[in-house]
Write an enzyme that holds these catalytic residues in place. Structure first.
Site, PDB file in Angstrom:
ATOM      1  N   ASP A   1       0.865  -1.189   0.000  1.00  0.00           N
ATOM      2  CA  ASP A   1       0.000   0.000   0.000  1.00  0.00           C
ATOM      3  C   ASP A   1       0.894   1.230   0.000  1.00  0.00           C
ATOM      4  O   ASP A   1       2.102   1.116  -0.241  1.00  0.00           O
ATOM      5  CB  ASP A   1      -0.968  -0.012   1.201  1.00  0.00           C
ATOM      6  CG  ASP A   1      -2.290   0.680   0.885  1.00  0.00           C
ATOM      7  OD1 ASP A   1      -2.251   1.842   0.462  1.00  0.00           O
ATOM      8  OD2 ASP A   1      -3.348   0.055   1.053  1.00  0.00           O
TER       9      ASP A   1
ATOM     10  N   HIS B   1      -3.215   2.772  -4.622  1.00  0.00           N
ATOM     11  CA  HIS B   1      -2.463   2.391  -3.416  1.00  0.00           C
ATOM     12  C   HIS B   1      -1.075   1.852  -3.792  1.00  0.00           C
ATOM     13  O   HIS B   1      -0.572   0.922  -3.156  1.00  0.00           O
ATOM     14  CB  HIS B   1      -3.244   1.356  -2.595  1.00  0.00           C
ATOM     15  CG  HIS B   1      -4.517   1.905  -2.020  1.00  0.00           C
ATOM     16  ND1 HIS B   1      -4.570   2.578  -0.818  1.00  0.00           N
ATOM     17  CD2 HIS B   1      -5.787   1.920  -2.495  1.00  0.00           C
ATOM     18  CE1 HIS B   1      -5.816   2.961  -0.571  1.00  0.00           C
ATOM     19  NE2 HIS B   1      -6.580   2.575  -1.577  1.00  0.00           N
TER      20      HIS B   1
ATOM     21  N   GLU C   1     -10.535   2.504  -4.552  1.00  0.00           N
ATOM     22  CA  GLU C   1     -10.233   3.931  -4.386  1.00  0.00           C
ATOM     23  C   GLU C   1      -9.274   4.492  -5.443  1.00  0.00           C
ATOM     24  O   GLU C   1      -8.489   5.394  -5.158  1.00  0.00           O
ATOM     25  CB  GLU C   1      -9.647   4.172  -2.980  1.00  0.00           C
ATOM     26  CG  GLU C   1     -10.626   3.804  -1.898  1.00  0.00           C
ATOM     27  CD  GLU C   1     -10.070   3.920  -0.479  1.00  0.00           C
ATOM     28  OE1 GLU C   1     -10.843   4.298   0.409  1.00  0.00           O
ATOM     29  OE2 GLU C   1      -8.881   3.624  -0.252  1.00  0.00           O
TER      30      GLU C   1
END
Ligand code: ACM
Length: 547
Positions: free
Chosen positions: A205, A266, A323
């Protein structure tokens, strides 16, 4: 793992038991036996089976010794007695017998456990079922506060048990903060004790890349430096040997480890290591995305996934997929990226994201694995047969409805109540405070959600439940434990026990003995019987902005 009880400990357990019986009451007989998660079916027979130095553990027929070894070691820790393991063709009086038996249960994880005054029999169709039978025996011993100084009498019961869901998961984010091998093993021990079977490992991440990839050494030389608190740490990651060690440790405890390599967002730690893979910059999230217009990106990720597939025997790889919009603004303006999209008929960043996700999901399928991904991947057209969705956006029930309607298998992990980085007591001031994921809310899950959002006829697509431990605001093991325990026990019961067998008060009355186990294991926890124990005592963490 030492289990000898000292006087102070006995006193504190006694207080918890007293608090349980006075304050909450034991509604169900399950409370007397003390098993979490509560068995699907259980009948108390009266009387007890004495475990003594002469007791033997007997393997019937060709039953393998793995579960018996865990039982023997567990009883030794608790009672000081080392019960020998013998093999026999037929039942032996006065023994604890384990039998692999095809007709023991229709469910491969189920088991039958009969405790009579003159012997104990655990039978199951698989090693997994036998292992769960032994965990129930050890939990009964814990509920009786077995000690070397005290004779252990197992209560006579007849149990026929099997899980409600096949996927009973915990996700741990070790990118934001790294906890290390011993903490992971301790977590796996607790999962096994609670009959949880899927450890989803979030290894890559923004702040850190935590898994050695031989072909791309900079991922760990560069990408594993730093965490969510500071950019200046020593490299923190798992070598491939350590990964293999942990995978084997989990497998012995009937836990499958599912690795996650998050993409196309990420990706900061990866593109910090290999800047040529960067796909733009955002003010808030930095170099958050991979470049979708470079074949090099896909080659890199395919190489990474190939090594990951070799390391983890699980039939699943999780590719994240969440995301992406946090950092793909440059996908609207970068000439190379626009050209790449135009040539493929991809008209906007969303279509490009779907192309990326589908391409990598297909690659995972080509490796012979099923793709798992956060619920954003639903609309990317990933294969229904080869993909599993993780519904996490509790405020977007439509993502669940559509995923189920379209026929995908789904793991339920909505932020509320499944994100364990949110507080569990309204008094908690540290951590994410905008949602309250209290023990009772976790316990009640998932039936209210299923009733509200699952379209008729889709319930069988729900593979199970997962608790997610995101570590942006969890900077140390003690704080992590405070957020996980004991609500993980409530989640375990939600995963396992049939709806009709769930009773919150009965669960709370069994929880006392689990807190004693946590004390024994020196695991820090939130104490619902003494909630003023402050979260600030749980080590580093910080108050954070609303989600
Ligand atoms: C997520 O919480 N971004 C899956």
């Amino acid at each position: 793992m030492k289990r000898w009880l000292n006087l102070a400990f006995v006193a504190s357990c006694a207080m918890i038991f007293l608090a349980c019986s006075l304050g909450i009451g034991t509604k169900k007989q399950a409370a007397n036996v003390g098993i979490i998660p509560a068995p699907a079916k259980m009948e108390l027979l009266g009387g007890s089976f004495p475990v003594g130095a002469k007791t033997r553990i007997v393997l019937l027929g060709d039953t393998k010794p793995l579960a018996a070894r865990f039982l023997s070691a567990g009883l030794k820790e608790r009672t000081g007695m080392e019960l020998p393991i013998l093999r026999s063709g037929k039942a032996v009086k006065g023994a604890i017998a384990l039998e692999l038996s095809k007709d023991a249960s229709g469910n491969p994880e189920g088991y039958k456990l009969t405790v009579k005054r003159d012997g104990v029999l655990i039978s199951a169709p698989t090693e997994t079922g036998l292992f769960y039978g032994t965990q129930s025996v050890l939990q009964m011993a814990d509920a009786r506060q077995a000690t070397p100084a005290k004779k252990l009498g197992l209560p006579c019961v007849r149990i026929e048990d099997q899980p409600r869901y096949g996927y009973r998961g915990l996700m741990l984010d070790e990118s934001r903060h790294f906890f290390g091998k011993e903490v992971v093993k301790q977590t796996l021990d607790q999962m096994a004790y609670l009959k949880m079977n899927r450890f989803h490992w979030h290894l890559t991440d923004t702040p850190g890349w935590r898994i050695e990839i031989k072909k791309y050494p900079k991922l760990t030389e560069v990408g594993s430096i730093g965490n969510n608190t500071t950019t200046e740490t020593a490299p923190e990651f798992y070598t491939q040997d350590e990964i293999r060690e942990i995978v084997a440790y989990a497998a012995a405890r009937q836990i499958m480890i599912i690795p996650e390599v998050d993409m196309p967002g990420h990706a900061n730690a990866a593109v910090r290591s290999y800047p040529e893979l960067a796909g733009g910059i955002s003010r808030r999230h930095g170099h958050f995305v991979f470049n979708p217009a470079k074949e090099e990106t896909y080659r890199f990720l395919e190489d990474v996934l190939s090594e990951v597939a070799q390391l983890f025997p699980a039939p699943f790889i999780h590719l994240g997929g969440d995301e992406v919009s946090f950092g793909n603004q440059d996908w609207k303006t970068d000439p190379e990226i626009l050209k790449f999209g135009r040539e493929r008929g991809l008209n906007n960043p969303i279509e490009l994201e779907h192309y990326f996700v589908k391409r990598m999901a297909d690659y995972i399928n080509k490796l012979g694995k099923t793709t798992m991904g956060w619920d954003e991947i639903t609309s990317s057209g990933v294969s229904r047969d080869g993909s599993v969705l993780f519904w996490w956006r509790h405020n977007m029930p439509n993502a669940l409805k559509v995923g189920l309607k379209e026929g995908y298998p789904v793991v339920l992990c909505p932020r509320t109540p499944c994100y364990f980085d949110f507080i569990q007591d309204k008094r908690d001031k540290v951590g994410r405070t905008t949602l309250l994921n209290s023990i009772d809310k976790v316990y009640d899950f998932p039936d209210p959600i299923i009733a509200k959002y699952a379209p008729a006829g889709t319930e069988s697509q729900i593979m199970g439940i997962e608790a997610c431990v995101w570590s942006e605001d969890i900077a140390g093991a003690k704080r992590m434990q405070y957020m996980v325990y004991p609500r993980i026990a409530a989640l375990a019961e939600a995963c396992w026990t049939p709806k009709a067998g769930k009773h919150y008060e009965g669960f709370m009355s069994r929880l006392g003995s689990y807190l004693c186990v946590l004390d024994q294991e020196k695991i820090y926890y939130y104490d619902p019987f003494n909630p003023d124990k402050t979260p600030e005592a749980a080590g580093p963490g910080k108050a954070v902005k609303p989600y």
